[in-house]
Scaffold this active site. Structure first.
Site, PDB file in Angstrom:
ATOM      1  N   TYR A 289       0.760  -1.292   0.010  1.00 26.74           N
ATOM      2  CA  TYR A 289      -0.173  -0.054   0.018  1.00 26.74           C
ATOM      3  C   TYR A 289       0.874   1.280   0.003  1.00 26.74           C
ATOM      4  CZ  TYR A 289      -4.177  -2.476  -0.256  1.00 26.74           C
ATOM      5  OH  TYR A 289      -5.215  -3.100  -0.751  1.00 26.74           O
ATOM      6  N   HIS A 442      -5.903  -2.634   6.329  1.00 29.37           N
ATOM      7  CA  HIS A 442      -5.116  -3.540   5.380  1.00 29.37           C
ATOM      8  C   HIS A 442      -4.219  -4.658   6.171  1.00 29.37           C
ATOM      9  CE1 HIS A 442      -6.920  -2.123   1.711  1.00 29.37           C
ATOM     10  NE2 HIS A 442      -6.543  -0.997   2.016  1.00 29.37           N
TER      11      HIS A 442
END
Lengths: 760, 760
Positions: A289, A442
């Site tokens: 990410y 996440h």
């Protein structure tokens, strides 16, 4: 239609403001109107490309090989697209579907064509940009929300605001490049009907997307800010930097991934730098990410640097943006693939375009690290801007040096106090030890987990995510339900699962309040690299202290891993301790049975996805297991309790759409135990070539692994080699001070050393 | 001890004979003694290196980059070994164990050191060879049979004669290189106590190994012949060329692999060229074994060419040895990996040293094909002899051109009349269609089977063998029992299995009597490449005619495969038709169920190794299935019968030692059917990159696949594309004559064409 009208009304002053300056160049007037400051409106382009940069680039063209090649590739790509004609279809599909792919491609083409116009001074590119923008303007002004309803924040061109934000980040650059090519009237139309309402939709109209500390919001902030910089709209710039003014969101609401939408009220680009990055530059969601967020962080920062140098954005938070690039590059394996921590898709690497941006910007705005040039050489591509020019010239001058990755400890948390990630490296062996905070929505429930690599190949894997990003056939390219039921669960990771439940009960509300704590990290000794960390919250009443070392010893072919997991609990539990080895079973020193039929190992918390493929009882003091993966041999030696079950498992049960990879693990199961110690050595050794068919050094070199001492304060492990040599590794469990002297008598022998561990 | 004594007695005349000439050089006397002819005894070296060759090489050294580099690599390797000292341990281990690996390494070092002595003229290499040979002589003269008893023909240095033969092939070359460095007395001792008894052990004392047409025997023949050439021993040379005189073996006895030991009494090197090679150069066991046999074939041939040019060995059987190299290179995928037909281990490739030999010899003794130079460049290595010099000079002169692999049909059988292997190629797509004979004891029961590749990656796989060659932990590195129970069985292959039994009942006695028959092979049209063959013996009463085409059509992204399997039977059967796809399931156009527990699909004939992972009934006229493998998309479209079961299977049941790879298949099952047609199209399309995360062209382009005609004489298939275009492929089932004109009315439309198929 009400929405559109209200936006149109809102932006009238901005349009007026812009029209004041739009026919001038090199204006330095500072003006205030309706609370907006307009400073130094320069000549366009001024966002990413600069007028001076364009001049320099044109002067060097033809003599800067990597830049020339990058330019040629872009030109060929754009020329081919121009030949195909423009298509701006009415939005309809999820990721991977035609309209999604088309609009995504359009945004890239616009940005590239804009750059080509500036560098090559060829009007056809400007016209292409203009024509497409006009088409978008015509469509957008009456465009409803995207018809697909799955997102917590629906976009208009795409099914989610995130993709709309992506689009605006790129298209802002294109607009900047053709700004002066367009007439004032064209600009007014585009800004009033496309850019301003577009920016509003992804911000004020979608606060649940925009007003957060999250990679999605970073894209949103950058999009709004970049178009604001081009339009010279201070309101948008402020909204980008500081979030939507005076907006308070429900702090309990969650997004699609189970993360809180806005728990602490922070928002805006600067907050998005503050919060997720640790002072070491580690990004809390992990490298996959970070890579995704990197582009908006850096490209908007570059724009801010160019248009608003007084912000000193690259010095913000002690230069964390540039530090984060170094951290990110260090979070890749020998091939440049990012370690798939949390929801990371395997195969993402520093060859991604976002990393071309990161590498070039880091070189240009940082300290001209020659190691970055070698990465740029591998990428074989540079940005078509001032930073790319600098890199191209650096390479041309032969300044490139290898980018050396060493053992590194990266703290997590805004202040660097929320655990972290330790990477141990020696020769071709890399071990990634995760003792970080939750990693936002996440994050995986995998405290004190690790993965192991040899020369860029996974040896003991982290599963990564359960998703086929942008492949429409697999759940629209989005997260699959197995991401929650499998990939995030503790049992999917190389750490301890207690009583078949995940850390923090697999609950984000709990997990996001905690982090592991570094006990010590030591990489001063080239031969012994150690990371040690503690977790006390994953299972209340249970403490886990894990110490992992890579040891290079002359008696061994390659550096080996020593793993000491000390568990202390106030009650008896079942501990499961898996090794997600990749490759094929070679042999074991124990007899095992394979069942006639394969059944799931459990019914929840990830266990429902594991088939039980084999069972055994530990028979000896050491349980040994060898496997072969991609032409290399590996052996696990672990200290057994007579009580231990040994399980062979394979992922894939209860997977009705074949979403999971059928990969294996060896799992130790220790039942009805309070305190315990899992001690293992993992050796990489030898090699096998299917071409020469020769097996070199295919056997483990460890004949015994023994716990010789285990107290509250110290744990000592003896490792005996086939040559008969025995070495002792002692780790201090309580006082890990670097300076403190320890004295210890083991089996009648005195050991004296300074610091957290001793190896001799 | 009796055995040794008898051998010593036998070789007395030979020792005497050699002593006659051993002190002379360039002797041209022809002499006869005890039935042996000694012709043209030249200066040593004369076997592989020649005196003239050495002169030429020395003159060019330093100016022939690839040769110089190869020499340097060998020198470094040998110098390192010399530094470690000589070890000739008492034999003890199976493949992969220390003594095995040591003696194998020694044979290579001896050969290399011998060459270095000649090229570099440095005595230290000759001394190393001499010292080691003397050690071997001291050990060998009293050495009993190898203690491991598993082989049908035990060696002395190794557990099987085969490895002993390997040793002698290499060591003969070393002996030739140091021949003149040794004293007559040393030579006599070596020949009397080592070489002659060694040659006898692997021939007259092991006729079950030596007296066959088999790759094992080829090694044996070459070993005996090469030492015979160096020793100038006509008896040995004769024994090598023609087999052991006047020996008749039991024609019913079998070897470890289930092959007949000597069914027709043929033996010797020339018979081993005659029998296994077809006139096209296809080797009946397949490329993996051809590669293995290639080295002794070619190196002995080179020796024969040098010492006995009058034999014209490279012209033997119309130059089949050199043709076979071309065939072998064509039996590799885009990466140079050999197609794993029969018992082939995956990963074996033209980078193997045997192929360096083959490439160089083919270049030098053949027509100096510049394509071979490009393969030598990839190998980045040449032989250190006259042929390697020629290749190095060719590369230096810039003569290399790409080695172009096109569609090719290779007949099988000594006369080329026992079926064959057809390879269809178009762009990156390669299809290997096997309609060959049994392939000796290494053959699989897989008539009309195929495997499919894209750019060197397997798409629809052939499993290959179940063995970890030379990895001791896995069954001593030998064939695993799953090779018989799984890898050889029909259900392990992409062809029809009838009533859950293998072709020929899986019996070698039956299978080895039959072969499939080519119906037609057509590669004249660049866009349509077709292979068609018939099998009538695999299941008595059932005829299978399979026609496979690769079609390049402008409406498709890439060339696609069309597969028509026509089955005609005199009774109702169950037909299983698997697709061993590699990669991950993307989607299907049918609903399927996955079971809670995995059970084996059957109990024998390979079915006991398949788990049933999913079941469905065909719902539509076409069953569609897509998958993703290594960044590429694939789709299967197959014509369904309402009756069809669709099964997802995975290999791995009843595999108690994890010897099998857990790989999947989609299987069509058609029950209670007499005559039927399986028609499928397999498309490769688009790509996925985990770096850019963009999925390009991820959907099948076929909307309908339809059987529009199926008679005894013709089968016609309509393929309709997403663009709406329909094309017809008609294949002639009976008259495949190239010249014949066909007329056919289908749905009221007339089709007229010449030759076996029509596509329009």
């Amino acid at each position: 239609m009400k929405l559109i009208q209200s936006i149109t009304l809102k932006i009238v002053p901005v349009v007026l403001l812009i029209s004041l300056f739009s026919c001038k160049e090199e204006v330095t007037v500072v003006s205030k109107e309706e609370g907006k400051t307009v400073s130094e409106q320069g000549a366009h382009p001024n966002l990413i490309l600069t007028a001076q940069g364009v001049k320099d680039i044109r002067a060097q063209l033809g003599s800067i090989p990597i830049f020339d090649a990058s330019l040629k590739a872009v030109q060929e790509e754009v020329d081919a697209e121009i030949a195909l004609g423009i298509d701006t279809p009415i939005p309809h599909d999820y990721s991977g579907g035609y309209t999604h792919v088309r609009h995504k491609s359009n945004m890239l083409m616009l940005q590239k064509a804009g750059v080509l116009y500036q560098i090559l001074d060829d009007e056809k590119y400007a016209k292409y940009v203009k024509d497409m923008l006009i088409q978008y303007e015509a469509m957008y002004k009456t465009l409803p929300l995207h018809p697909k309803t799955r997102s917590y924040a629906r976009g208009k061109l795409f099914w989610q605001c995130l993709n709309d934000a992506n689009w605006l980040v790129y298209v802002s650059q294109a607009y900047d490049c053709v700004y002066n090519y367009l007439s004032e009237e064209e600009r007014n139309k585009l800004e009033a009907n496309l850019f301003k309402p577009f920016a509003d939709h992804i911000s004020v109209d979608s606060p649940q997307f925009y007003q957060r500390v999250h990679n999605h919001s970073t894209w949103g902030n950058a999009a709004v800010g970049m178009i604001g910089l081009v339009m010279n709209d201070e309101e948008l710039i402020d909204r980008a930097l500081y979030g939507i003014k005076d907006l308070k969101l429900d702090t309990e609401e969650k997004d699609d991934d189970g993360g809180f939408l806005n728990k602490d009220g922070k928002a805006g680009f600067l907050a998005n730098i503050e919060e997720p990055f640790s002072p070491d530059g580690y990004y809390n969601e992990g490298p996959y990410y970070q890579r995704y967020a990197m582009y908006p962080f850096l490209i908007f920062a570059e724009g801010l640097h160019n248009v608003k140098p007084e912000l000193k954005i690259f010095e913000y938070k002690e230069g964390v943006l540039l530090k984060s690039i170094n951290a990110l590059l260090n979070l890749s394996d020998a091939d440049g693939d990012f370690f798939p921590l949390n929801d990371g898709q395997k195969g993402m690497s520093y060859y991604n375009d976002a990393l071309v941006t990161a590498t070039d910007i880091s070189y240009y705005f940082g300290k001209q690290d020659p190691g970055l040039l070698s990465i740029a050489e591998k990428q074989n591509k540079v940005l078509l801007d001032d930073s790319g020019l600098a890199v191209a010239l650096g390479i041309k001058k032969g300044l490139a040096k290898p980018f050396e990755k060493k053992s590194i400890n990266l703290s997590d948390g805004p202040e660097g106090t929320q655990g972290g990630v330790g990477i141990l490296r020696n020769e071709d062996i890399e071990l990634v030890f995760k003792y970080a905070a939750q990693g936002s929505s996440h994050g995986h429930y995998d405290k004190l987990s690790y993965s192991l690599y040899e020369n860029g190949e996974e040896v003991i894997q982290d599963y990564g995510l359960a998703r086929f990003v942008n492949i429409e056939q697999k759940g629209g390219g989005n997260y699959l339900k197995e991401n929650k039921t499998w990939a995030k669960q503790t049992i999917a990771h190389n750490t301890v699962t207690q009583n078949e439940t995940s850390h923090f009960e697999g609950k984000y509300e709990i997990g996001s309040q905690h982090h592991s704590v570094l006990h010590y990290f030591s990489s001063d000794n080239d031969n012994v690299q150690v990371a040690s960390a503690k977790e006390v919250n994953a299972y209340p009443g249970t403490e886990m202290l894990r110490t992992m070392a890579i040891i290079k010893d002359a008696d061994f072919d390659k550096p080996y891993v020593l793993d000491i997991m000390k568990v202390v609990s106030n009650k008896a539990n079942q501990y499961d301790f898996p090794y997600y080895f990749l490759g094929q079973v070679l042999n074991t020193n124990f007899e095992y049975k394979v069942p006639e039929t394969l059944r799931a190992l459990g019914s929840k918390n990830g266990y429902q996805h594991l088939y039980l493929e084999g069972t055994a009882k530990s028979e000896k003091e050491n349980t040994k297991f060898s496997w072969l993966n991609k032409g290399k041999f590996y052996s696990l030696t672990t200290v057994s309790n007579a009580n231990d079950d040994i399980l062979f498992t394979r992922i894939g049960a209860n997977d009705p759409e074949f979403n999971l990879r059928r990969e294996a693990a060896l799992m130790l199961r220790r039942k009805n135990t309070e305190n315990t110690l899992f001690v293992s050595a993992i050796e990489a050794h030898g090699s096998y070539s299917p071409v020469s068919e020769s097996a070199v050094n295919s056997n483990s070199a460890i004949t015994a692994l023994k716990i010789v001492l285990d107290t509250e304060d110290f744990t000592a492990i003896a490792i005996t080699n086939v040559n008969g040599t025995t070495k002792l590794f002692i780790t201090a469990n309580t006082d890990a001070d670097k300076e403190v002297r320890h004295n210890l008598k083991i089996n009648g022998k005195e050991y004296e050393w300074s610091g957290p561990y001793c190896f001799k």
